[in-house]
Design a protein around this motif. Structure first.
Motif, PDB file in Angstrom:
ATOM      1  N   VAL A   1       0.838  -1.192   0.000  1.00 57.20           N
ATOM      2  CA  VAL A   1       0.000   0.000   0.000  1.00 57.20           C
ATOM      3  C   VAL A   1       0.879   1.250   0.000  1.00 57.20           C
ATOM      4  O   VAL A   1       1.959   1.257   0.586  1.00 57.20           O
ATOM      5  N   PHE A   2       0.408   2.294  -0.679  1.00 54.26           N
ATOM      6  CA  PHE A   2       1.078   3.594  -0.642  1.00 54.26           C
ATOM      7  C   PHE A   2       0.741   4.322   0.649  1.00 54.26           C
ATOM      8  O   PHE A   2      -0.360   4.172   1.189  1.00 54.26           O
ATOM      9  N   SER A   3       1.675   5.162   1.105  1.00 47.90           N
ATOM     10  CA  SER A   3       1.378   6.097   2.190  1.00 47.90           C
ATOM     11  C   SER A   3       0.418   7.151   1.627  1.00 47.90           C
ATOM     12  O   SER A   3       0.341   7.339   0.411  1.00 47.90           O
ATOM     13  N   PRO A   4      -0.326   7.853   2.482  1.00 44.99           N
ATOM     14  CA  PRO A   4      -1.283   8.846   1.982  1.00 44.99           C
ATOM     15  C   PRO A   4      -0.660   9.920   1.085  1.00 44.99           C
ATOM     16  O   PRO A   4      -1.303  10.375   0.143  1.00 44.99           O
ATOM     17  N   ASP A   5       0.589  10.308   1.352  1.00 43.67           N
ATOM     18  CA  ASP A   5       1.227  11.323   0.515  1.00 43.67           C
ATOM     19  C   ASP A   5       1.917  10.730  -0.718  1.00 43.67           C
ATOM     20  O   ASP A   5       2.444  11.450  -1.553  1.00 43.67           O
ATOM     21  N   GLY A   6       1.933   9.398  -0.825  1.00 44.35           N
ATOM     22  CA  GLY A   6       2.499   8.732  -1.997  1.00 44.35           C
ATOM     23  C   GLY A   6       4.005   8.623  -2.031  1.00 44.35           C
ATOM     24  O   GLY A   6       4.565   8.148  -3.010  1.00 44.35           O
ATOM     25  N   THR A   7       4.688   9.017  -0.972  1.00 41.02           N
ATOM     26  CA  THR A   7       6.160   8.998  -0.981  1.00 41.02           C
ATOM     27  C   THR A   7       6.751   7.673  -0.519  1.00 41.02           C
ATOM     28  O   THR A   7       7.922   7.408  -0.749  1.00 41.02           O
ATOM     29  N   ARG A   8       5.932   6.847   0.141  1.00 37.44           N
ATOM     30  CA  ARG A   8       6.415   5.567   0.657  1.00 37.44           C
ATOM     31  C   ARG A   8       5.429   4.459   0.303  1.00 37.44           C
ATOM     32  O   ARG A   8       4.262   4.716   0.031  1.00 37.44           O
ATOM     33  N   VAL A   9       5.945   3.235   0.355  1.00 40.05           N
ATOM     34  CA  VAL A   9       5.115   2.047   0.176  1.00 40.05           C
ATOM     35  C   VAL A   9       5.414   1.125   1.356  1.00 40.05           C
ATOM     36  O   VAL A   9       6.571   0.970   1.742  1.00 40.05           O
ATOM     37  N   ALA A  10       4.390   0.532   1.913  1.00 44.07           N
ATOM     38  CA  ALA A  10       4.570  -0.481   2.953  1.00 44.07           C
ATOM     39  C   ALA A  10       4.167  -1.831   2.366  1.00 44.07           C
ATOM     40  O   ALA A  10       3.205  -1.922   1.604  1.00 44.07           O
ATOM     41  N   THR A  11       4.930  -2.869   2.712  1.00 48.00           N
ATOM     42  CA  THR A  11       4.603  -4.218   2.274  1.00 48.00           C
ATOM     43  C   THR A  11       4.537  -5.142   3.476  1.00 48.00           C
ATOM     44  O   THR A  11       5.186  -4.917   4.500  1.00 48.00           O
ATOM     45  N   ALA A  12       3.752  -6.203   3.341  1.00 51.23           N
ATOM     46  CA  ALA A  12       3.633  -7.245   4.359  1.00 51.23           C
ATOM     47  C   ALA A  12       3.950  -8.570   3.695  1.00 51.23           C
ATOM     48  O   ALA A  12       3.705  -8.749   2.497  1.00 51.23           O
ATOM     49  N   SER A  13       4.490  -9.514   4.473  1.00 52.91           N
ATOM     50  CA  SER A  13       4.839 -10.803   3.877  1.00 52.91           C
ATOM     51  C   SER A  13       4.472 -11.970   4.787  1.00 52.91           C
ATOM     52  O   SER A  13       4.218 -11.796   5.975  1.00 52.91           O
ATOM     53  N   ASN A  14       4.486 -13.156   4.186  1.00 54.25           N
ATOM     54  CA  ASN A  14       4.167 -14.385   4.916  1.00 54.25           C
ATOM     55  C   ASN A  14       5.188 -14.734   5.987  1.00 54.25           C
ATOM     56  O   ASN A  14       4.908 -15.550   6.855  1.00 54.25           O
ATOM     57  N   ASP A  15       6.377 -14.141   5.935  1.00 51.11           N
ATOM     58  CA  ASP A  15       7.390 -14.444   6.942  1.00 51.11           C
ATOM     59  C   ASP A  15       7.245 -13.575   8.192  1.00 51.11           C
ATOM     60  O   ASP A  15       8.084 -13.631   9.088  1.00 51.11           O
ATOM     61  N   GLY A  16       6.174 -12.779   8.252  1.00 53.54           N
ATOM     62  CA  GLY A  16       5.938 -11.962   9.432  1.00 53.54           C
ATOM     63  C   GLY A  16       6.716 -10.666   9.453  1.00 53.54           C
ATOM     64  O   GLY A  16       6.952 -10.104  10.514  1.00 53.54           O
ATOM     65  N   VAL A  17       7.103 -10.169   8.292  1.00 58.20           N
ATOM     66  CA  VAL A  17       7.885  -8.937   8.216  1.00 58.20           C
ATOM     67  C   VAL A  17       7.131  -7.882   7.407  1.00 58.20           C
ATOM     68  O   VAL A  17       6.601  -8.169   6.341  1.00 58.20           O
ATOM     69  N   ALA A  18       7.084  -6.665   7.941  1.00 53.53           N
ATOM     70  CA  ALA A  18       6.591  -5.503   7.209  1.00 53.53           C
ATOM     71  C   ALA A  18       7.790  -4.643   6.865  1.00 53.53           C
ATOM     72  O   ALA A  18       8.727  -4.532   7.662  1.00 53.53           O
ATOM     73  N   CYS A  19       7.775  -4.067   5.695  1.00 59.47           N
ATOM     74  CA  CYS A  19       8.870  -3.187   5.255  1.00 59.47           C
ATOM     75  C   CYS A  19       8.293  -1.898   4.698  1.00 59.47           C
ATOM     76  O   CYS A  19       7.171  -1.876   4.192  1.00 59.47           O
ATOM     77  N   VAL A  20       9.078  -0.836   4.781  1.00 57.88           N
ATOM     78  CA  VAL A  20       8.712   0.456   4.202  1.00 57.88           C
ATOM     79  C   VAL A  20       9.750   0.782   3.145  1.00 57.88           C
ATOM     80  O   VAL A  20      10.958   0.592   3.349  1.00 57.88           O
TER      81      VAL A  20
END
Length: 144
Positions: free
Chosen positions: A88-107
């Motif tokens: 998903v994009f951040s509201p201002d569109g400058t970042r993206v967050a991802t989620a994965s099956n290994d239990g890790v979120a990244c920005v």
């Protein structure tokens, strides 16, 4: 249910971003035939960044960022150990967050597809990720 800024795509993996005003196809993105994608993967979701210059696609366990003016891929937002389950994009569109099956979120940077900060570990596989309205917090959900 999909967030308002996302659209579920059809199973053939072929999608054509269009210029709504001119009603013309701007670029063709083919999940199953685009050389930047594994041949067996389908694009399942798209999301535009806040200013429309970036397109986020998710399919086959991978998220990719695209430049909407050129149609070129900026980069893959890959987790090291498991498939990506949400992006998903951040509201201002400058970042993206991802989620994965290994239990890790990244920005990630939406400009360069580079990782921002350290991965955010969880105990169980993540199913979704979302920014709050001002982009200062990240919410994740897990399968536990």
């Amino acid at each position: 249910m999909l967030a308002p800024h996302r659209a579920k795509c059809c199973d053939d993996g072929e999608h054509e971003p269009r210029d709504a005003a001119a009603r013309t196809v701007t670029h063709r993105v083919e999940g199953s035939t685009n050389p930047n994608w594994p041949k067996t993967d389908l694009v399942r979701y798209f999301a535009f960044g806040a200013d429309g210059s970036r397109l986020l696609s998710l399919g086959g366990g991978e998220a990719h960022l695209w430049d909407t003016k050129t149609g070129q891929r900026i980069g893959a937002l890959k987790h090291a150990a498991a498939p990506t389950t949400d992006a998903v994009f951040s509201p201002d569109g400058t970042r993206v967050a991802t989620a994965s099956n290994d239990g890790v979120a990244c920005v990630w940077s939406a400009a360069t597809a580079a990782s921002i900060g350290l991965p955010l570990p969880h105990r169980d596989g993540l199913t979704s990720v979302s920014f709050n309205a001002d982009g200062t917090r990240l919410l994740t959900t897990a399968s536990d």
